[in-house]
Write an enzyme that holds these catalytic residues in place. Structure first.
Site, short mmCIF file in Angstrom:
data_model
loop_
_atom_site.label_atom_id
_atom_site.label_comp_id
_atom_site.label_asym_id
_atom_site.label_seq_id
_atom_site.Cartn_x
_atom_site.Cartn_y
_atom_site.Cartn_z
N LYS A 27 -11.38 -4.41 -2.47
CA LYS A 27 -12.35 -3.54 -2.74
C LYS A 27 -11.92 -2.31 -3.11
CE LYS A 27 -13.29 -3.97 2.30
NZ LYS A 27 -12.18 -3.57 2.92
N LYS A 43 0.80 -1.26 0.10
CA LYS A 43 -0.12 0.07 0.00
C LYS A 43 0.91 1.25 -0.03
CE LYS A 43 -4.40 -1.58 1.69
NZ LYS A 43 -5.67 -1.56 2.65
N LYS A 86 -4.13 -9.67 -5.25
CA LYS A 86 -5.24 -10.06 -4.64
C LYS A 86 -6.74 -9.32 -5.09
CE LYS A 86 -6.11 -8.00 -0.44
NZ LYS A 86 -6.56 -7.58 0.91
N1 AQP Z 1 -8.97 -11.35 -1.72
C1 AQP Z 1 -9.20 -11.95 -0.62
N2 AQP Z 1 -9.54 -13.26 -0.51
C2 AQP Z 1 -9.79 -13.67 0.88
N3 AQP Z 1 -9.97 -12.87 1.86
C3 AQP Z 1 -9.96 -11.68 1.71
N4 AQP Z 1 -10.12 -10.34 2.49
C4 AQP Z 1 -9.92 -9.33 1.73
N5 AQP Z 1 -9.50 -9.61 0.51
C5 AQP Z 1 -9.56 -10.91 0.32
C6 AQP Z 1 -10.24 -10.63 3.91
O1 AQP Z 1 -11.48 -9.75 4.33
C7 AQP Z 1 -11.24 -9.33 5.42
C8 AQP Z 1 -11.28 -7.75 5.00
O2 AQP Z 1 -10.15 -7.15 5.46
P1 AQP Z 1 -10.21 -5.36 5.26
O3 AQP Z 1 -11.46 -4.80 4.93
O4 AQP Z 1 -9.90 -5.02 6.88
O5 AQP Z 1 -9.06 -5.22 4.54
P2 AQP Z 1 -8.13 -5.82 3.44
O6 AQP Z 1 -7.61 -7.24 3.61
O7 AQP Z 1 -7.28 -4.84 3.08
O8 AQP Z 1 -9.29 -5.91 2.19
P3 AQP Z 1 -9.37 -5.32 0.83
O9 AQP Z 1 -10.63 -5.67 0.15
O10 AQP Z 1 -8.16 -5.56 0.03
O11 AQP Z 1 -9.46 -3.77 1.21
P4 AQP Z 1 -8.76 -2.55 0.53
O12 AQP Z 1 -8.82 -2.48 -0.78
O13 AQP Z 1 -9.44 -1.39 1.39
O14 AQP Z 1 -7.37 -2.85 1.20
C9 AQP Z 1 -9.88 -9.66 5.93
O15 AQP Z 1 -10.12 -10.71 6.92
C10 AQP Z 1 -9.32 -10.13 4.85
O16 AQP Z 1 -8.22 -11.20 4.98
#
Ligand code: AQP
Length: 326
Positions: free
Chosen positions: A195, A111, A192
């Site tokens: 969102k 990030k 990955k």
């Molecule tokens: N691609 C993924 N596959 C499996 N699990 C996932 N998680 C996120 N993406 C995947 C799981 O969802 C939870 C959300 O965590 P978060 O919202 O705190 O942050 P993150 O992991 O950074 O999720 P994103 O979607 O990638 O958000 P952004 O884009 O804002 O960084 C966690 O349990 C994560 O493991």
């Protein structure tokens, strides 16, 4: 009874990765464990957010939790920023965490490259996450593979604090789903699914309509071999679709390979879309019924009051151990 806790950031509309990695697991564990589920809104502001969008996403997230089957009678549901102890504990833990340890976190490395002039909060994010977990003596943290490193860091921090000050925190363990632990981007399956991805064609959002879901899956990157076989290194696109199919049906990867061994990618993609659509459409229906209901505020008020009481006790214990008292 063992405790389970997880949180998701309202940093955009939720994806099927979030569903598989976190929400679906919490639904599974809510009958087995005492469950805490929160909206990690303070984590979301570690990268720039539009204030109006952010507050809309916070409420949407609660409606999605409920629509996905999270039962408010079996879960304490709350918003992180409404509980002041998370930030207080985080500050103390930050002062007990070596700077170098945070710089090694994979998510920070990813990030910090995406955001120019990234915030200090992006570096200290895992310590706030450690506070979220340790405040409640959580035994387990259901999470996708991507957050495993952060749960391990929380455990290291807890061990360090306990060694220095005597028993303060319980040591948490990550709970990673067996299949589909990491759902990848449909366009670039080496990345990955997130969102906040720039290219939304690679991401299936829980609230995407049926036509959009089918179109995104039909255009997912695959390879020229036309064999439905799980091979992460050489066939990341098709392996990702197999993973999605496995996590939405509960079928094993072996069984999926067997079932589709004589078919082509077109047929397989259609059936992957079928299982995703069949799961998401009922969730979307419930979401639309819930989003404007008064129930959400009642759940959040109660969650705030319950968690403030629990967190206050842990905060006072830590503060005293560290010597922050008269
Ligand atoms: N691609 C993924 N596959 C499996 N699990 C996932 N998680 C996120 N993406 C995947 C799981 O969802 C939870 C959300 O965590 P978060 O919202 O705190 O942050 P993150 O992991 O950074 O999720 P994103 O979607 O990638 O958000 P952004 O884009 O804002 O960084 C966690 O349990 C994560 O493991």
């Amino acid at each position: 009874m063992k405790r389970v806790l997880t949180g998701l950031q309202p940093s955009g509309s939720l994806t099927i990765g979030n569903y598989v990695g976190a929400i679906k697991q919490m639904v599974k564990y809510q009958d087995e464990y005492e469950s805490f589920l929160f909206v990690a809104d303070m984590h979301a502001i570690t990268v720039p957010q539009d204030p109006k969008e952010l507050s809309k996403n916070i409420k949407n997230l609660i409606a999605i939790y409920l629509a996905c089957g999270i039962d408010p009678k079996k879960n304490t549901i709350f918003i992180q920023s409404e509980n002041l102890y998370h930030a207080n504990v985080s500050w103390i833990l930050e002062c007990l965490t070596p700077y170098g340890e945070l710089g090694r976190m994979t998510q920070f490395k990813d990030k910090s490259q995406k955001h120019q002039n990234f915030s200090a909060g992006l570096l200290t994010y895992p310590v706030l996450m450690a506070s979220d977990i340790l405040l409640y003596d959580a035994d387990f943290v259901p999470t996708g593979q991507d957050q495993k490193q952060h749960v391990e860091l929380a455990r290291n921090i807890a061990e360090r604090v306990n060694k220095k000050y005597g028993s303060v925190f319980k040591l948490p363990e990550p709970l990673i789903p067996e299949d589909g632990a990491k759902i990848m981007d449909l366009v670039d399956p080496t990345k990955k699914m997130s969102k906040s991805s720039e290219n939304i064609k690679g991401t299936i959002f829980i609230l995407d309509d049926e036509k959009t879901i089918r179109k995104k899956i039909a255009s997912a990157t695959t390879d020229s071999q036309m064999i439905v076989k799980f091979d992460l290194e050489n066939k990341p696109g098709i392996s990702n679709l197999i993973n999605i199919y496995a996590s939405f049906t509960g079928m094993s990867i072996k069984d999926i390979e067997n079932k589709y061994k004589d078919t082509n990618y077109g047929i397989f993609k259609t059936e992957v879309a079928d299982v995703v659509v069949n799961t998401l459409i009922p969730i979307q229906k419930r979401y639309n019924e819930l989003i404007n209901s008064k129930e959400i505020d009642e759940i959040l008020d109660s969650g705030r009051d319950i968690t403030m009481k629990i967190a206050k006790e842990k905060y006072i214990l830590l503060k005293e151990k560290v010597g922050l008292h008269r």
